[in-house]
Design an enzyme around this catalytic site. Structure first.
Site: not given
Length: 571
Positions: A15, A117, A211, A230, A232, A242, A245, A276, A343, A384, A389
Site C-alpha cells: 500500500a 541531487f 516478501d 544501493q 546510500h 537515513l 541526499e 551514490r 538503502h 539509482r 525512486s
C-alpha cells in the site's frame, strides 16, 4: 477445509506509493480492487522518502538531460526505452500529484521548488521540505479512499495462486487472529518494496523484508539483477537511519578525521553530488584507510553548519530532528556522523515496460504485475539516482494500474478453490510446530551481519563464495531447527517474523550468487578483484531462478540500449 474466498477484479499487495496509486486508478475506472498490506498504508516505507521527486520542469533542464543522467548514473545497465518513458512523463506526474493536493515547497514566484541531487545536470528534485514521500503518500492514500478502494491492513500476503502460466489470486492471513482468506482476482499486482533489510546497517523500515520477491521465486519465476543493492552515503552512524541526499543537495560537505573535504579526491567536479555508489565507496574507503571519525572511527562528518539555522529549519527540519534523536547532535551547531547504509534495491521482480511480470526473457505471466521498488523494469540499472525512486513508484504505480485496466477487458477470472490455501496453511503449521534450538532473531542477526561483512559496498570472489556457503547453511538451519516461542493465534509477530526471515534467506542467496557470477564492477556492484566495467561480457541483465532444492540457476537477458552511448562515468 473452509476458507473464505473474496473475489475482485484486481488485488494489489502493498500500500505504498506504487500500490495505492495503481489501486486508485483502477477503482476510479469502476473496477473492484483490494489492497493487502501488513501494516497501515500510511506506515508504508514510501513515507520515509525525504529529499524529492525528479522531473525536468525548469527552463535550464530537459527531458533529454534527465534521461542521460539516469542512464549514466545506472552505469548503462538501465533499459533506455523504460527510462525514456519515465522521464518524458515525469513533469505530467508532478502536475497530476499537485492537482490531487500534494503540497510542494515553492519558490518566491510560486513555482515548485527544486533542489540538486547527485548525478544531476540541473537541480531537478521537486520537494516538500524533507518530507516528500510522506506528503505524496498521504495525498494518494486519501484519494484512493475517496474512490472506494478496500484496504485490508494488518493482513499478511503469504503466497499467490499460480498455475499454467497464470496468476489468479493471493493467499493471506489476518495478523490479528490468523484468519485465513483467499483473494481471487483476474489480476494481481505486487508492490511489496525492497530488500535492504538483508543487511545489518540499513535505512529500511522493519516491514521491508522483501516478501514479494521470494514468493515469486518459490514458484520458479525469475528475479532480475539482484546483485545491485544501493548503499546510500548518508546513514546515521551506528544505525543507518537515513539522512537524505537533500542534506548534500543543500550544500552539505563531507569531511574526514583530518578535516579534509575528501570528495575532491574521488569526484573533483561533482564532489558530494556524484552518484551514490561513488560517494558511498569514498566514505568506506576513508574509514578503511584510518581517516574515520566518531567513537568507533567508523563514520565521517557531514557539515551543514554553514547553511545557518533559518535554511536548515526551512529545508531540513526532519533531518535535524533525526540527528538529535539518534545521535544527540544538532546539525545547526555541529557536524553530524554518517556512513554508508544499505538503502535501495535496483533488482527485483522482472517486468516489461507496462508492468507485466516476466516468466523468462521472452514470455510473460498472465494476470501478474509488479511496480515500485519490488519490480525491476529496469529503470535504474546498476545504480539509482536520488529522487528517481519516488518518481518510479508514483509514475509506474499509475502506469501499471492503467495497464491492468486495459488487460482486464480480456482477462478471465479463474475461480479459486479452498484447497488453493494449502501451501499457506502448511507453511504456518510447519513453523508453529518446530521446536529446535535456533531462534529467528539469532539467525536473522547472523544473516544481516554476514551480508554486511561479505557482500556489502566492496566485494571479492572469496567473500562472496563465503557468503553463499553461509546463506545456504542458515537456510538449512532455519528449515530444520528454528523455533518460535509464541504458539498463539493473536498478533503472533513471532510467526510473522519467521515467515519474513524465510523470505530474506531465499532472496539473499539470489543476491550473492548473482554477485559472484558478475565478474566486473558496475554501479553499486563493486568487485575489488574485477575493478573495471566489462561491457563485452556483462552488459546484460542477470535472470536468476531457484529450483525446489533451493539451488540458483543463472541466465542473462539483453539490455535495451538507445541513443545514449556507452561511456566511462566521470564525476
Amino acid at each position: 477445509m473452509s476458507i473464505p474466498i473474496h473475489t475482485y477484479d484486481a488485488v494489489i499487495v502493498g500500500a505504498g506509493l506504487a500500490g495505492s496509486t495503481a489501486a486508485r486508478e483502477l477503482e476510479k475506472a469502476g473496477k473492484k480492487v483490494a489492497v493487502i498490506t501488513k501494516l497501515h498504508p500510511l506506515r508504508s516505507h514510501s513515507g520515509a522518502a525525504q529529499g524529492g521527486i525528479n522531473a525536468a520542469l525548469s527552463d535550464k533542464d530537459s527531458v533529454e538531460l534527465h534521461e542521460f543522467d539516469t542512464v549514466k548514473g545506472a552505469d548503462y545497465l538501465a533499459d533506455q526505452d523504460v527510462v525514456a518513458l519515465m522521464c518524458r512523463e515525469a513533469p505530467k506526474t508532478i502536475r497530476w500529484a499537485e492537482r490531487m493536493g500534494a503540497a510542494f515547497s515553492r519558490n518566491e514566484d510560486g513555482t515548485i521548488a527544486q533542489r540538486p541531487f547527485g548525478g544531476q545536470s540541473s537541480p531537478r528534485a521537486c520537494f516538500a521540505k524533507d518530507r516528500t514521500g510522506l506528503t505524496l503518500l498521504q495525498t494518494v492514500y486519501e484519494q484512493a479512499l475517496r474512490e472506494g478502494v478496500e484496504f485490508w491492513d494488518e493482513w499478511y500476503a503469504a503466497d499467490i495462486i499460480y498455475r499454467d502460466g497464470k496468476v489468479s489470486g493471493v493467499l493471506a492471513f489476518n495478523i490479528r487472529n490468523q484468519e485465513k482468506v483467499i483473494f481471487n482476482a483476474k489480476a494481481v499486482m505486487f508492490a511489496t518494496g525492497g530488500y535492504a533489510r538483508a543487511f545489518k546497517i540499513n535505512s529500511n523500515a522493519h516491514a521491508n523484508t522483501g516478501d514479494g520477491l521470494s514468493i515469486v521465486a518459490r514458484h520458479g519465476l525469475p528475479l532480475e539483477d539482484m546483485e545491485f543493492v544501493q548503499f546510500h552515503p548518508s546513514g546515521l552512524s551506528g544505525n543507518g537511519v537515513l539522512i537524505s541526499e537533500a542534506a548534500r543537495g543543500e550544500g552539505g560537505k563531507l569531511l574526514n578525521a583530518l578535516g579534509e573535504r575528501f570528495m575532491t579526491q574521488y569526484a573533483p567536479e561533482k564532489l558530494e553530488l556524484a552518484s551514490r555508489d561513488v560517494v558511498s565507496r569514498a566514505i568506506i574507503n576513508e574509514i578503511r584507510e584510518g581517516r574515520g571519525v566518531g567513537p568507533r572511527k567508523d563514520a565521517v562528518f557531514i557539515d551543514l553548519t554553514h547553511l545557518g539555522k533559518e535554511k536548515i529549519m526551512e529545508r531540513l527540519p526532519e533531518l535535524r530532528d533525526l540527528a538529535i534523536t539518534f545521535l544527540g547532535l544538532d546539525m545547526i551547531k555541529e557536524p553530524i556522523l554518517i556512513s554508508a547504509t544499505a538503502h535501495y534495491s535496483m533488482g527485483g521482480i522482472p517486468v516489461d515496460i507496462d508492468g507485466h511480470v516476466r516468466k523468462n526473457s521472452k514470455e510473460l505471466v498472465e494476470g501478474f504485475y509488479a511496480a515500485g521498488e519490488a519490480a525491476c523494469a529496469s529503470v535504474h540499472g546498476a545504480n539509482r539516482l536520488g529522487a528517481n525512486s519516488v518518481l518510479e513508484a508514483l509514475f509506474f504505480g499509475r502506469h501499471v494500474g492503467q495497464s491492468i485496466l486495459k488487460d482486464l477487458e480480456h482477462l478471465e477470472l479463474r475461480p479459486a478453490k479452498a484447497e488453493d490455501a494449502a501451501p499457506m496453511i502448511q507453511e504456518i503449521e510447519t513453523i508453529m510446530g518446530r521446536n529446535g534450538s535456533d531462534t529467528v532473531p539469532g539467525l536473522r542477526n547472523e544473516l544481516q551481519q554476514s551480508m554486511t561483512d561479505n557482500a556489502g559496498v566492496f566485494r571479492t570472489e572469496e567473500t562472496l563464495q563465503k557468503q553463499v556457503d553461509i546463506v545456504k547453511a542458515l537456510r538449512k538451519r532455519f528449515h530444520e531447527n528454528c523455533r518460535i516461542d509464541d504458539k498463539s493465534k493473536i498478533f503472533n509477530t513471532d510467526l510473522q517474523e519467521a515467515i519474513e526471515l524465510g523470505h530474506m534467506l531465499d532472496y539473499s542467496l539470489f543476491i550473492v550468487q548473482s554477485a559472484l557470477a558478475r565478474r566486473e564492477s558496475r554501479g553499486a556492484h563493486y568487485r575489488e578483484d574485477y575493478t573495471k566495467r566489462d561491457d563485452e561480457q556483462f552488459l546484460k541483465h542477470t535472470m536468476a531462478y531457484m529450483d525446489g532444492a533451493g539451488d540458483i540457476r543463472l541466465e542473462y537477458m539483453d539490455v535495451t540500449l538507445g541513443r545514449h552511448e556507452l561511456k566511462e562515468r566521470t564525476y
